[in-house]
Motif scaffolding. Structure first.
Motif, PDB file in Angstrom:
ATOM      1  N   ASP A 280       0.841  -1.195   0.000  1.00  0.00           N
ATOM      2  CA  ASP A 280       0.000   0.000   0.000  1.00  0.00           C
ATOM      3  C   ASP A 280       0.875   1.245   0.000  1.00  0.00           C
ATOM      4  O   ASP A 280       1.330   1.708   1.047  1.00  0.00           O
ATOM      5  CB  ASP A 280      -0.937  -0.003   1.221  1.00  0.00           C
ATOM      6  N   ASP A 298       0.073  -4.950   4.520  1.00  0.00           N
ATOM      7  CA  ASP A 298      -1.320  -4.585   4.272  1.00  0.00           C
ATOM      8  C   ASP A 298      -2.152  -5.738   3.677  1.00  0.00           C
ATOM      9  O   ASP A 298      -3.312  -5.560   3.319  1.00  0.00           O
ATOM     10  CB  ASP A 298      -1.370  -3.350   3.368  1.00  0.00           C
ATOM     11  N   THR A 384      -6.284  -4.747   7.678  1.00  0.00           N
ATOM     12  CA  THR A 384      -5.478  -3.646   8.227  1.00  0.00           C
ATOM     13  C   THR A 384      -6.057  -2.384   7.603  1.00  0.00           C
ATOM     14  O   THR A 384      -5.505  -1.832   6.660  1.00  0.00           O
ATOM     15  CB  THR A 384      -3.998  -3.818   7.814  1.00  0.00           C
TER      16      THR A 384
HETATM   17 ZN    ZN Z   1      -4.196  -0.137   3.034  1.00  0.00          ZN
END
Ligand code: ZN
Ligand code: BES
Ligand code: MN
Length: 513
Positions: A280, A298, A384
């Motif tokens: 991410d 992530d 997350t």
């Molecule tokens: Zn994220």
């Protein structure tokens, strides 16, 4: 992974590199926990005094190594702190045992074998010690040039950081059915948690949506699960605008994986949905330095879901468990989604993407809508998802949101029972209007305050009518940046796997809804 045996040897007769005993904080100083009687005897009944002289207090996680006394067959005794001694008549809490076993196993890295003489009066306690030891012994060395313990890269292990190779649970009644079953469950569970950790720790240049999907296919083959992978062509054709919109900026295209454990006698189906952003960056709404160094983590939600489904298969649970892994890499590029773009999601709803860094809810929305089509008895997603949840609950608790209060409470209790820390969070309806968009059905961002709850409200829009649903925001506990503690290593933790597996077991037993 570290091998585990239930041993009939006593702490005095076990042949190993070390014997592990428990110590706790009593009212009048250090007390030696049950299981260590033979070791105490070898020290003339003065083990507690010796440890106190060495500075031990019995505090949680404290490790004291001392040379063994005559009469013991191990050269070293390792005393591990259990925290406060329980009240008279009470046993040690399973989570205290799990953490202590984890600290001890980690402190014994490089050793071949250790006997664990911790209090294991019943099968559940033996399972907790087993889980703690197997999770605490975990190391991630696949990317070390010296091979440090795994030999995966063909290089010789330097020996120093190899995980403890064998754990013998002493006093563990190897012929008792319950002990056997409980420790076999612990081994499968720990193996799957460690699988999730490996995936989380694998850097994003070695794990992308395609290779993650391949891991799911390989595990499905090994453990007899059904797996289907939608590639970018199928996703485009199928109208998965959320997954495509998030993944379109990356050279590594998105995937949606459906991995299913089924049981012929099952009468309930649980759908688990995981956020699987293999990196991410934030996309065009790029994250600043300081916020992107750990973003390989992530995909922790997808890793947890994957691990839990495989665990359900390994344990042969009498429930159908369908895992949905929403995999994409969130990158900025000339083909990336721009802030202001409108996506048409799998459900048909349109979303104005105000911030490309709020990508998790977009990939989850598609997977949740797709999972809903199969009308499962319940859906749980793991993600997350928000920095706001970390601000609210810190790094050890995950937040639980749900469209059904009883379901939220059940998950909270289940988490507590398996030793995972969590907290129920509200879903205040008034926050929905903050996501009103002038051009689309909804925007992917709302009010900044209560950002974790806003994200939950967004997801709720994509849940099929009448399906109980819970959302676990594991942004805090998924990835541990501090020093290892208990059975929690640095890096990927495997957060939520134990809760998901126990939820599947409870569903199989008909304990829920
Ligand atoms: Zn994220
Ligand atoms: N992956 C992050 C959330 C995150 C933050 C996970 C810290 C682990 C640790 C997520 O995609 C994100 O960027 N969320 C934004 C949402 C915001 C733009 C509405 C956030 O929380 O800042
Ligand atoms: Mn993001």
């Amino acid at each position: 992974m570290t091998a585990l045996t239930l041993s009939t040897s006593s702490a005095a007769t076990v042949r190993a590199d070390a014997v592990v005993v428990g110590v706790a904080k009593g009212a009048k100083g250090v007390v030696v926990a049950p299981g260590a009687e033979a070791v105490d005897k070898a020290f003339g009944g003065k083990l507690a005094g010796v440890l106190e002289t060495l500075g031990a207090s019995g505090a949680e996680g404290e490790v004291t190594k001392l040379p063994a006394a005559d009469g013991l067959k191990t050269p070293v005794v390792l005393a591990v702190g259990l925290g406060d001694a329980p009240a008279k008549g009470d046993g040690y809490a399973h989570e205290a045992l799990r953490r202590a076993a984890g600290s001890a196993a980690r402190a014994l890295a490089g050793s071949k074998k250790a006997g664990f003489a911790l209090p294991v009066e019943d099968a559940e306690a033996a399972a907790a010690v087993s889980e703690g030891a197997l999770l605490g012994a975990y190391t991630f060395t696949a990317f070390r040039s010296n091979g440090a313990g795994n030999g995966k890269n063909g290089k010789k292990n330097d020996g120093k950081s190899a995980p403890l190779a064998e754990v013998a649970i002493l006093g563990g009644k190897p012929r008792d059915k319950e002990f056997k079953a409980a420790t076999e469950r612990a081994q499968a569970l720990a193996a799957e948690i460690n699988r999730a950790r490996d995936l989380i720790n694998t850097p994003s240049n070695a794990l992308n949506p395609k290779s993650f999907a391949a891991e799911a296919q390989a595990a499905a083959k090994e453990f007899g699960l059904k797996v289907e992978v939608l590639d970018e062509k199928a996703l485009k054709k199928g109208g998965y605008g959320g997954l495509m919109g998030v993944g379109q900026g990356s050279e590594a295209p998105p995937r949606l994986v459906r991995i299913a454990h089924t049981h012929p006698k099952a009468n309930k189906t649980l759908a688990l949905v995981g956020k699987g952003i293999t990196y991410d960056s934030g996309g065009i709404s790029l994250k600043p330095a300081g916020h992107n160094e750990t973003m390989k983590c992530d995909m922790s939600g997808a890793a947890a879901v994957f691990a839990a489904v495989v665990a359900a298969a390994r344990l042969g649970l009498e429930v159908n468990v369908t895992g949905w892994l929403a995999l994409a890499e969130n990158m900025p590029s000339g083909s990336a989604t721009r802030p202001g773009d409108v996506l048409t999601m799998y459900s048909g709803k349109t979303v104005e993407v105000l911030n490309t860094d709020a990508e998790g809810r977009l990939v989850l929305a598609d997977a949740l809508a797709r999972a809903s089509e199969e009308e499962p008895d319940a859906i749980v997603d793991v993600a997350t998802l928000t920095g706001a949840m970390v601000l609210a609950l810190g790094h050890r608790h995950f937040g639980i949101m749900a469209n059904d209060e009883a379901f939220r409470t059940s998950i909270h209790e289940i988490a507590e029972e398996v030793g995972e820390q969590s907290w129920p969070m509200p879903m205040p309806e008034h926050l929905r209007k903050g996501m009103d968009s002038p051009v689309a059905d909804i925007a992917n961002m709302g009010e900044r305050m209560g950002g974790g709850l806003v994200a939950g409200l967004f997801l709720k829009e994509f849940i099929g009518e009448g399906i109980p649903w819970a959302h676990l925001d594991i942004a805090g506990p998924a990835f541990h940046e501090g020093s290892p503690w208990g059975y929690t290593p640095k890096g990927g933790t495997g957060s939520a796997v134990r809760t998901l597996v126990r939820l599947a077991e409870r569903t199989a037993a008909g304990d829920l809804g």
